[in-house]
Motif scaffolding. Structure first.
Motif, PDB file in Angstrom:
ATOM      1  N   ASN A   1       0.838  -1.210   0.000  1.00  0.00           N
ATOM      2  CA  ASN A   1       0.000   0.000   0.000  1.00  0.00           C
ATOM      3  C   ASN A   1       0.873   1.261   0.000  1.00  0.00           C
ATOM      4  N   PHE A   2       1.866   1.260  -0.897  1.00  0.00           N
ATOM      5  CA  PHE A   2       2.877   2.318  -0.941  1.00  0.00           C
ATOM      6  C   PHE A   2       2.253   3.688  -1.206  1.00  0.00           C
ATOM      7  N   ILE A   3       2.602   4.662  -0.380  1.00  0.00           N
ATOM      8  CA  ILE A   3       2.207   6.055  -0.565  1.00  0.00           C
ATOM      9  C   ILE A   3       3.443   6.912  -0.320  1.00  0.00           C
ATOM     10  N   GLU A   4       3.744   7.841  -1.242  1.00  0.00           N
ATOM     11  CA  GLU A   4       4.865   8.738  -1.027  1.00  0.00           C
ATOM     12  C   GLU A   4       4.559   9.655   0.158  1.00  0.00           C
ATOM     13  N   LYS A   5       5.463   9.712   1.102  1.00  0.00           N
ATOM     14  CA  LYS A   5       5.270  10.559   2.277  1.00  0.00           C
ATOM     15  C   LYS A   5       6.631  10.888   2.869  1.00  0.00           C
ATOM     16  N   ALA A   6       6.627  11.858   3.767  1.00  0.00           N
ATOM     17  CA  ALA A   6       7.897  12.247   4.386  1.00  0.00           C
ATOM     18  C   ALA A   6       7.650  12.801   5.781  1.00  0.00           C
ATOM     19  N   ASP A   7       8.485  12.399   6.711  1.00  0.00           N
ATOM     20  CA  ASP A   7       8.564  13.049   8.014  1.00  0.00           C
ATOM     21  C   ASP A   7      10.013  12.939   8.480  1.00  0.00           C
ATOM     22  N   LEU A   8      10.287  13.382   9.682  1.00  0.00           N
ATOM     23  CA  LEU A   8      11.671  13.446  10.137  1.00  0.00           C
ATOM     24  C   LEU A   8      12.307  12.074  10.274  1.00  0.00           C
ATOM     25  N   ASN A   9      11.488  11.035  10.477  1.00  0.00           N
ATOM     26  CA  ASN A   9      12.050   9.714  10.723  1.00  0.00           C
ATOM     27  C   ASN A   9      11.904   8.743   9.561  1.00  0.00           C
ATOM     28  N   GLU A  10      10.965   9.019   8.649  1.00  0.00           N
ATOM     29  CA  GLU A  10      10.707   8.065   7.571  1.00  0.00           C
ATOM     30  C   GLU A  10      10.225   8.775   6.312  1.00  0.00           C
ATOM     31  N   VAL A  11      10.841   8.395   5.183  1.00  0.00           N
ATOM     32  CA  VAL A  11      10.463   8.965   3.888  1.00  0.00           C
ATOM     33  C   VAL A  11      10.257   7.819   2.903  1.00  0.00           C
ATOM     34  N   PHE A  12       9.166   7.890   2.134  1.00  0.00           N
ATOM     35  CA  PHE A  12       8.909   6.930   1.064  1.00  0.00           C
ATOM     36  C   PHE A  12       8.934   7.672  -0.263  1.00  0.00           C
ATOM     37  N   ILE A  13       9.715   7.161  -1.219  1.00  0.00           N
ATOM     38  CA  ILE A  13       9.842   7.777  -2.535  1.00  0.00           C
ATOM     39  C   ILE A  13       9.651   6.715  -3.610  1.00  0.00           C
ATOM     40  N   ASN A  14       8.914   7.075  -4.658  1.00  0.00           N
ATOM     41  CA  ASN A  14       8.765   6.202  -5.819  1.00  0.00           C
ATOM     42  C   ASN A  14       9.637   6.747  -6.943  1.00  0.00           C
ATOM     43  N   LEU A  15      10.757   6.075  -7.237  1.00  0.00           N
ATOM     44  CA  LEU A  15      11.566   6.424  -8.392  1.00  0.00           C
ATOM     45  C   LEU A  15      10.947   5.707  -9.594  1.00  0.00           C
ATOM     46  N   ARG A  16      10.185   6.420 -10.397  1.00  0.00           N
ATOM     47  CA  ARG A  16       9.326   5.839 -11.425  1.00  0.00           C
ATOM     48  C   ARG A  16      10.058   4.819 -12.290  1.00  0.00           C
ATOM     49  N   ASN A  17       9.465   3.616 -12.368  1.00  0.00           N
ATOM     50  CA  ASN A  17       9.980   2.516 -13.188  1.00  0.00           C
ATOM     51  C   ASN A  17      11.368   2.043 -12.763  1.00  0.00           C
ATOM     52  N   GLN A  18      11.786   2.467 -11.581  1.00  0.00           N
ATOM     53  CA  GLN A  18      13.109   2.074 -11.102  1.00  0.00           C
ATOM     54  C   GLN A  18      13.044   1.333  -9.768  1.00  0.00           C
TER      55      GLN A  18
ATOM     56  N   ALA B   1      19.692  13.066  -0.101  1.00  0.00           N
ATOM     57  CA  ALA B   1      19.399  14.375   0.486  1.00  0.00           C
ATOM     58  C   ALA B   1      18.397  14.243   1.636  1.00  0.00           C
ATOM     59  N   CYS B   2      17.389  13.402   1.455  1.00  0.00           N
ATOM     60  CA  CYS B   2      16.402  13.188   2.525  1.00  0.00           C
ATOM     61  C   CYS B   2      17.060  12.569   3.749  1.00  0.00           C
ATOM     62  N   LEU B   3      17.950  11.611   3.524  1.00  0.00           N
ATOM     63  CA  LEU B   3      18.635  10.978   4.647  1.00  0.00           C
ATOM     64  C   LEU B   3      19.513  11.977   5.396  1.00  0.00           C
ATOM     65  N   LEU B   4      20.232  12.807   4.654  1.00  0.00           N
ATOM     66  CA  LEU B   4      21.100  13.800   5.298  1.00  0.00           C
ATOM     67  C   LEU B   4      20.276  14.836   6.059  1.00  0.00           C
ATOM     68  N   TYR B   5      19.090  15.169   5.547  1.00  0.00           N
ATOM     69  CA  TYR B   5      18.188  16.068   6.277  1.00  0.00           C
ATOM     70  C   TYR B   5      17.765  15.429   7.600  1.00  0.00           C
ATOM     71  N   GLN B   6      17.497  14.125   7.568  1.00  0.00           N
ATOM     72  CA  GLN B   6      17.148  13.419   8.799  1.00  0.00           C
ATOM     73  C   GLN B   6      18.301  13.446   9.804  1.00  0.00           C
ATOM     74  N   ARG B   7      19.527  13.557   9.318  1.00  0.00           N
ATOM     75  CA  ARG B   7      20.690  13.612  10.197  1.00  0.00           C
ATOM     76  C   ARG B   7      20.944  15.010  10.750  1.00  0.00           C
ATOM     77  N   GLY B   8      20.107  15.985  10.350  1.00  0.00           N
ATOM     78  CA  GLY B   8      20.223  17.324  10.906  1.00  0.00           C
ATOM     79  C   GLY B   8      20.863  18.354  10.005  1.00  0.00           C
ATOM     80  N   PHE B   9      21.161  17.968   8.744  1.00  0.00           N
ATOM     81  CA  PHE B   9      21.747  18.915   7.804  1.00  0.00           C
ATOM     82  C   PHE B   9      20.652  19.662   7.032  1.00  0.00           C
TER      83      PHE B   9
END
Length: 208
Positions: A52-69, A103-111
């Motif tokens: 039930n994948f849905i693209e979403k983002a918060d400080l602890n978890e991000v889901f991204i769909n890289l289309r066809n990848q 970039a999302c991961l580094l943002y989660q690390r405080g950058f």
């Protein structure tokens, strides 16, 4: 604790353990010198993780769909999980992982992460932001005759210390054939532009 994968790389001053080869990054040849990687890129075939994948983002978890990848989950500033598709191109995926997912991961690390290029000239860093296609890479390529590339696509800023600074990324740049010609002696081609919406090729820049 996650197991260290087949490849170890250095980027943004961090050690990255990856199941997939990342040809743009600097490889760590002496694996014994690394006790615990800072970042893990792992392959996840668990269907429940991406059900039930849905693209979403918060400080602890991000889901991204890289289309066809691939479907991507980024968690806790430490792990990028990848569920590949049947149409996955390994080279395209390896390039894509180093942009929005990292970039999302580094943002989660405080950058602070900006969509920007940056070049250092005479001990000053010049940063210019903008959406894709406005000319960030073109400007950076023309400034390289006077300085050093800090980043071409994602500017990672450490504002946690008293002196705010941009952390150097990795030596790569996307250019069309005309822009690449003056720099060809210091460029190694990674792909021929088939993955870029603007037809630009990805190059690894010789920092020597």
């Amino acid at each position: 604790r996650l197991e260290t994968a087949g490849y170890l790389y250095s980027a943004y001053g961090l050690c990255i353990s990856s199941y997939i080869e990342l040809p743009i990054l600097e490889k760590i040849e002496n694996k014994d010198s690394v006790q615990t990687p800072d970042i893990y890129i792992i392959k996840n075939t668990d269907q429940q993780v991406f059900k039930n994948f849905i693209e979403k983002a918060d400080l602890n978890e991000v889901f991204i769909n890289l289309r066809n990848q691939a479907y991507i989950r980024i968690s806790n500033g430490e792990v990028i999980e990848v569920r590949e598709e049947s149409t996955t191109d390994k080279l395209k995926l390896s390039l894509s992982l180093l942009h929005l997912p990292l970039a999302c991961l580094l943002y989660q690390r405080g950058f602070l992460c900006l969509h920007a290029s940056a070049v250092r000239i005479d001990n000053k860093t010049h940063l210019f932001c903008g959406k894709s296609g406005v000319g960030k890479s073109s400007i950076a390529s023309k400034m390289l005759v006077h300085g050093k590339l800090i980043t071409e696509d994602i500017a990672v800023i450490d504002a946690r210390l008293e002196n705010t600074k941009i952390i150097p990324s990795f030596p790569s740049i996307k250019l069309d054939d005309k822009e690449a010609t003056p720099l060809k002696s210091s460029l190694s081609i990674i792909d021929d532009g088939k993955f870029d919406s603007l037809g630009r090729s990805s190059y690894k820049l010789d920092e020597a």
